[in-house]
Design a protein around this motif. Structure first.
Motif, PDB file in Angstrom:
ATOM      1  N   ALA A 168       0.846  -1.192   0.000  1.00  0.00           N
ATOM      2  CA  ALA A 168       0.000   0.000   0.000  1.00  0.00           C
ATOM      3  C   ALA A 168       0.880   1.241   0.000  1.00  0.00           C
ATOM      4  CB  ALA A 168      -0.914   0.008   1.230  1.00  0.00           C
ATOM      5  N   ASP A 169       0.324   2.359  -0.420  1.00  0.00           N
ATOM      6  CA  ASP A 169       1.045   3.628  -0.298  1.00  0.00           C
ATOM      7  C   ASP A 169       1.374   3.863   1.175  1.00  0.00           C
ATOM      8  OD1 ASP A 169       0.454   3.831  -2.951  1.00  0.00           O
ATOM      9  OD2 ASP A 169      -0.845   5.592  -2.773  1.00  0.00           O
ATOM     10  N   GLY A 170       2.517   4.448   1.440  1.00  0.00           N
ATOM     11  CA  GLY A 170       2.860   4.711   2.829  1.00  0.00           C
ATOM     12  C   GLY A 170       4.118   5.539   2.983  1.00  0.00           C
ATOM     13  N   VAL A 171       4.482   5.765   4.236  1.00  0.00           N
ATOM     14  CA  VAL A 171       5.676   6.536   4.584  1.00  0.00           C
ATOM     15  C   VAL A 171       6.495   5.719   5.586  1.00  0.00           C
ATOM     16  CG1 VAL A 171       6.554   8.627   5.677  1.00  0.00           C
ATOM     17  CG2 VAL A 171       4.543   8.752   4.218  1.00  0.00           C
ATOM     18  N   LEU A 172       7.780   5.577   5.311  1.00  0.00           N
ATOM     19  CA  LEU A 172       8.680   4.887   6.233  1.00  0.00           C
ATOM     20  C   LEU A 172       8.853   5.749   7.481  1.00  0.00           C
ATOM     21  CD1 LEU A 172      10.730   2.455   6.561  1.00  0.00           C
ATOM     22  CD2 LEU A 172      12.478   4.062   5.763  1.00  0.00           C
TER      23      LEU A 172
END
Length: 322
Positions: A168-172
């Motif tokens: 899924a789209d995301g941010v580390l």
């Protein structure tokens, strides 16, 4: 008061009254000088303590600026301090900083710890639309309660390394580096944590080869992010990525051979439901959040440990703090 009056009567019976009164006044004058001297001494001592304490606080504040244990060692070594004392000092500072960070996180109100996502990450509904790994190179997926940690599922690698993708789209938002040894084989891998929205996260553990830009944002180089083999916790300044890398669903995140010997790795999804703390993510069956046909594909890989994929095998993942 009675003693002073008695002394004054005796005095004035023996010598002229004027002389007697002069001596009494002279005594009081000496007493006043003594009191003033004491006040001055106490004042000087207090001022000295204040200056010393302020200097100590300034030095402590300066020490808090170190970002790693090695920075602290280097700084004090340059000052010519005893190596043993340097090490003890930096250990104490590191422990104080870690305790301070943990205490701060525990006392912050929920609204200050929740994320503020960009519009693209505002809703995780339908977000899990890509497979998280190359299913053709996975021989079986076991449940955590049969393998290790009940919050995870454990894909087992068929051969070599398996490619890992963003589901899924995301941010580390967090990265761990673990250096360890299993059965005589050395391990050196990473745990990757991604935020989808304020109530949804996913993570992979034991990724042996994260892609170059992800590996580059780990802030401590070759150093591990904690002494996990001996029960240590995260060193907070080492698990915060230097840059919050954004990923899109389907992007390759890296590859992994899994844990040495076992050849498996961990995958988990956390979703905020009716949690004790607002916005707190709890573990769910990670495959349950995927869109079709990926949900069915992943579910069909589940099976008993030391067994084989068994369609219909229950994805029993208890709801626990992520």
């Amino acid at each position: 008061m009675q003693e002073i009056t008695l002394e004054l009567i005796v005095c004035c019976r023996q010598i002229p009254y004027d002389l007697c009164m002069y001596r009494r006044q002279d005594g009081f004058a000496h007493l006043g000088v003594v009191i003033v001297a004491l006040i001055v001494v106490v004042g000087i001592g207090f001022a000295g303590y204040t200056v010393w304490n302020a200097k100590k606080q300034n030095n402590t504040s300066k020490n808090w600026q170190y970002t790693t244990f090695e920075d602290c060692i280097d700084h004090h070594t340059e000052e010519g301090s005893d190596p043993g004392q340097v090490n003890d000092t930096c250990i104490n500072l590191q422990n104080e900083k870690r305790a301070s960070n943990e205490a701060t996180l525990q006392t912050l109100p929920p609204e200050t710890t929740t994320c503020k996502p960009e519009p693209a990450l505002a809703d995780a509904k339908g977000a899990f639309k890509e497979l998280p790994f190359d299913v053709s190179n996975i021989r079986l997926v076991t449940l955590g309660k049969e393998t290790n940690d009940v919050r995870f599922v454990y894909p087992w690698v068929k051969s070599g390394k398996v490619d890992i993708y963003a589901p899924a789209d995301g941010v580390l938002y967090k990265i761990r580096h673990k250096v360890f040894e299993v059965g005589g084989e050395k391990g050196n891998d990473y745990d990757l944590f991604f935020q989808v929205d304020c109530g949804t996260v996913y993570r992979f553990n034991h990724i042996s080869d994260p892609r170059a830009d992800i590996k580059a944002v780990y802030p401590a180089g070759d150093l591990p992010s904690g002494d996990y083999a001996n029960g240590g916790t995260d060193i907070q300044e080492r698990v915060q990525p230097k840059t919050a890398i954004k990923v899109k669903a389907g992007e390759k995140l890296g590859s992994t051979a899994g844990v040495p010997g076992a050849k498996d790795f961990d995958f988990a999804v956390g979703v905020a439901k009716e949690a004790p703390k607002s916005g707190e993510a709890l573990s769910v069956c990670p495959f349950s959040v995927f869109t079709e046909p990926h949900k069915t594909t992943l579910m069909n890989l589940l099976g008993p440990k030391n067994g084989s994929p068994t369609p219909g095998y229950p994805c029993d993942v208890p709801s626990q703090k992520f």
